[in-house]
Design a protein around this motif. Sequence first.
Motif, PDB file in Angstrom:
ATOM      1  N   THR A  55       0.867  -1.173   0.000  1.00 14.30           N
ATOM      2  CA  THR A  55       0.000   0.000   0.000  1.00 14.30           C
ATOM      3  C   THR A  55       0.904   1.223   0.000  1.00 14.30           C
ATOM      4  O   THR A  55       1.988   1.217   0.594  1.00 14.30           O
ATOM      5  N   ALA A  75       2.495   3.774  -9.012  1.00 16.25           N
ATOM      6  CA  ALA A  75       1.349   3.593  -8.122  1.00 16.25           C
ATOM      7  C   ALA A  75       0.056   3.649  -8.923  1.00 16.25           C
ATOM      8  O   ALA A  75       0.024   4.217 -10.015  1.00 16.25           O
ATOM      9  N   TRP A  76      -0.965   3.022  -8.408  1.00 14.93           N
ATOM     10  CA  TRP A  76      -2.271   3.054  -9.052  1.00 14.93           C
ATOM     11  C   TRP A  76      -3.355   2.953  -7.986  1.00 14.93           C
ATOM     12  O   TRP A  76      -3.113   2.465  -6.888  1.00 14.93           O
ATOM     13  N   GLN A  77      -4.541   3.417  -8.354  1.00 16.68           N
ATOM     14  CA  GLN A  77      -5.632   3.432  -7.394  1.00 16.68           C
ATOM     15  C   GLN A  77      -6.557   2.245  -7.620  1.00 16.68           C
ATOM     16  O   GLN A  77      -6.933   1.959  -8.749  1.00 16.68           O
ATOM     17  N   GLU A  78      -6.904   1.566  -6.551  1.00 15.72           N
ATOM     18  CA  GLU A  78      -7.825   0.441  -6.622  1.00 15.72           C
ATOM     19  C   GLU A  78      -9.257   0.945  -6.735  1.00 15.72           C
ATOM     20  O   GLU A  78      -9.541   2.107  -6.453  1.00 15.72           O
ATOM     21  N   ASP A  80     -11.591   0.343  -4.811  1.00 16.56           N
ATOM     22  CA  ASP A  80     -12.097   0.762  -3.505  1.00 16.56           C
ATOM     23  C   ASP A  80     -11.436   2.055  -3.019  1.00 16.56           C
ATOM     24  O   ASP A  80     -11.660   2.487  -1.891  1.00 16.56           O
ATOM     25  N   ASP A  82      -8.212   2.684  -2.511  1.00 15.69           N
ATOM     26  CA  ASP A  82      -6.861   2.549  -1.958  1.00 15.69           C
ATOM     27  C   ASP A  82      -5.810   2.697  -3.055  1.00 15.69           C
ATOM     28  O   ASP A  82      -6.028   2.291  -4.192  1.00 15.69           O
ATOM     29  N   LEU A  84      -2.196   1.489  -4.369  1.00 16.71           N
ATOM     30  CA  LEU A  84      -1.152   0.471  -4.268  1.00 16.71           C
ATOM     31  C   LEU A  84       0.072   0.946  -5.052  1.00 16.71           C
ATOM     32  O   LEU A  84      -0.036   1.797  -5.922  1.00 16.71           O
TER      33      LEU A  84
END
Lengths: 501, 501
Positions: A55, A75-78, A80, A82, A84
């Motif tokens: 994370t 980095a990338w956004q999930e 939900d 979050d 990662l």
Amino acid sequence: MAKIQKPRRPKAETPKGFRDYFGADVTERKAMLDKIAEVYHRYGFDPLESSAVETLDALGKYLPDVDRPNAGVFAWQEEDGDWLALRYDLTAPLARVAAQFRNDLPTPYRRYAMGPVWRNEKPGPGRFRQFYQCDADTVGAASVAADAEICAMLSDALETVGIPRGDYIVRVNNRKVLNGVMEVAGVLDPADPEKFAHERGIVLRAIDKLDRLGPEGVRALLGKGRKDESGDFTEGAGLSQDQAEVVMGFMAARRDTGADTCSRLRELVAGSRIGEEGVAELETIADLLSAQGYGPDRIVLDPSVVRGLGYYTGPVFEAELTFEILDEKGRPRQFGSVAGGGRYDDLVKRFTGQAVPATGVSIGVDRLLAALRAKGRAGDRLQGPVIVTVMDRDRMADYQAMVGELRSAGIRAEVYLGNPKNFGNQLKYADKRNSPIAIIQGADEAARGVVQIKDLVLGAKIAERASLEEWKSQPAQFEAARADMVTEVGRLLAQDKDTAP
Amino acid sequence: MAKIQKPRRPKAETPKGFRDYFGADVTERKAMLDKIAEVYHRYGFDPLESSAVETLDALGKYLPDVDRPNAGVFAWQEEDGDWLALRYDLTAPLARVAAQFRNDLPTPYRRYAMGPVWRNEKPGPGRFRQFYQCDADTVGAASVAADAEICAMLSDALETVGIPRGDYIVRVNNRKVLNGVMEVAGVLDPADPEKFAHERGIVLRAIDKLDRLGPEGVRALLGKGRKDESGDFTEGAGLSQDQAEVVMGFMAARRDTGADTCSRLRELVAGSRIGEEGVAELETIADLLSAQGYGPDRIVLDPSVVRGLGYYTGPVFEAELTFEILDEKGRPRQFGSVAGGGRYDDLVKRFTGQAVPATGVSIGVDRLLAALRAKGRAGDRLQGPVIVTVMDRDRMADYQAMVGELRSAGIRAEVYLGNPKNFGNQLKYADKRNSPIAIIQGADEAARGVVQIKDLVLGAKIAERASLEEWKSQPAQFEAARADMVTEVGRLLAQDKDTAP
């Protein structure tokens, strides 16, 4: 008639800043890491392979109010929400693991880790966005015996992979001594550690520039500032001449023996509690190492070692290769640093609130492999397989039986599986694969129960330099009974090995 | 007084669906992969380690008009607008590499690859979003000799890692035979391959459900359709009874010998060119394998093997472990598939427009490792180091010298580096590390030139079950001269190894 538009084809390209590793690039790195792992294992370190993805929160370093982390990591956004990210080193994941599993792991926890890390940086020549790291750390040991152990292990690891004693040196310093020097120089107030942070930054950067600017340039930066050739002015730390001399003396404090170096450092930090503690730690490290036989031919105290120092809180160390290589312009230069590390006591605290002492080292895998190649200890092409050629497409089962026998004898072997029509292509393939031997059996040889064995290594040598007499006396191709094929191939391979340069 | 808000601490957590591997988890997987790599090497395969990151474009599978790839991969957008993604398998990157380096690589190109892949899927029990794959592929060989070779190599690999002959079977089928069956069943028109695609999809899914629905259920799906227990109706492929019997016959076509299986298949696909070609290929594969001694105890033709079949164009194969394990409810069940693959001739074409024949296999690393553990061939705890305890903090150099000597003799050893005040904690640490031996030397022992050697393995055994007599006759702790320490420790370790279960 209107031309039908072809569907767009994707480009076959490694992404910018990434690369692929083929053949010997893979096996040589693996062989080197295996040897290092064996040393780490012998020192009681256990392997850890943490997830490549963390994370973003756990990796830290990023401002919570920035919408998207802007630099340094992928980095990338999930879905939900979050974020990662790919790990950018092996230390941040260790801190997370040490905090997460603190009730299950032994204390101290000695672990090693080897694997790729990713940096979202502008790629450049020789600068890749995915590369290997190889780390060993001890978490939960406050004693500098842990630091001494890491230095000894680093020395052993370098010798084990093939850097001979005398071709490297592990240099040790202590961040606390530097803090003591800062205190004596008047830019650190133990009662108010935040004060003078700006000046200390200038002092640190000045020390780091000693190589490039020389003593006079550093002195200027420690004092009023410095104008460079272009006329640009760099602000100085504002130290008086006496204060500046303390810093200059620190950088030049290395003496012939560790004891003499410590005496000199003790003079420089006299009156600073943290500085004196730092010198005492260096003395302990030197004593422990010398009790195990690690003398100054392998590990030395050297106050000029100033690693980035960002998160280090105590001893710092660096392994440097001392032999010369030629740079891109053909000038000799020292190979330089291949590993470094030190004590960092605050990384786990980010998660738990409790300070956990830790120390460790990271080996620059690509640089160390490059060094081994420069020393001729790596960089060979991968030995190719024995190639059984296909003279008669219908007798594939016979050829497969041949390679089966060779493999059972532990010999790397394959049948040519391309289109066999053009025999020249089969030999070109064998050449491209760096094959030592080709086996040939046409209908005639099959009827007579023999095979032709072609020594491609000898053939290449003869083609390069042999006279006609040598050609005749050392035939690069000979006939053998089919039943003797495995024995004859084994004999030839052993012979090639003996005559290898 | 207002409470000062503490800075928010990040959570120390592996991201959802990811995991960390500790100690033996790492070394056992590595040992297994090393053995497999050695087999692949012997077959002439070269290692390739492609970048973990690919352009989304190269990975394919994603619609160009979707703003963000919505499932399956972890992807992110670069500042320059390009999309990058983590590889989801090792085949897509191979296709990219084969296209990108087609002028430099040998043809055929045999390569193996081992490493993590990432899937952006909903995590579940035992389902992780990062896991290992271990692949071997031959690119550029049209001959089914390449497929036969992969099957033989898979069999060798399984035996080499520790699955005995008889505990596994490699099953081979051919997608072309299935196409022939489709043709005979009237749902494939060679002149118009797109026609009946919908019906073929239903037939494929029906075949795949044989295990679950039984022959009657499949027959219903091949014909008019099927109503399940809940009352839901699944559309059928609309085959006549005769047509359906062709498909049913295909699934049951396996006979005792490969030759008999091929005869039966030849009857079923009579009149279909592609079907007859497929049967001929299966015959060739069986002949090649039998010439190398791979009989039906290792590799069989089995028409019921229907792998996802998505991109396969020819032979397909699957390795199944045939021994039983207990499922989570304690019922015995077959272990099942651990590897699979086949021929895919269209993957490189995406990049270059030219079809390139290719075939390969992928081993499910985690499943195979689980199988080895089920067979007791893996799953031991990592043997811990010999622990030299610290009785006297000031004599750390002496203790370090002891571990130095042990390590020089190749013995894994370390000094206890935690706080030494509580001796019980040192022994607890040794226990947590699975240490075989602890060395103890207090001031008294040092003065007498001896050490105490504590056999922790024997100690644990005694604590578990020994009588008082045994306790006395086999003391778990004894005194040895300091000079004999290394010899005595070596002797004990050899003894522990001999008596290991």
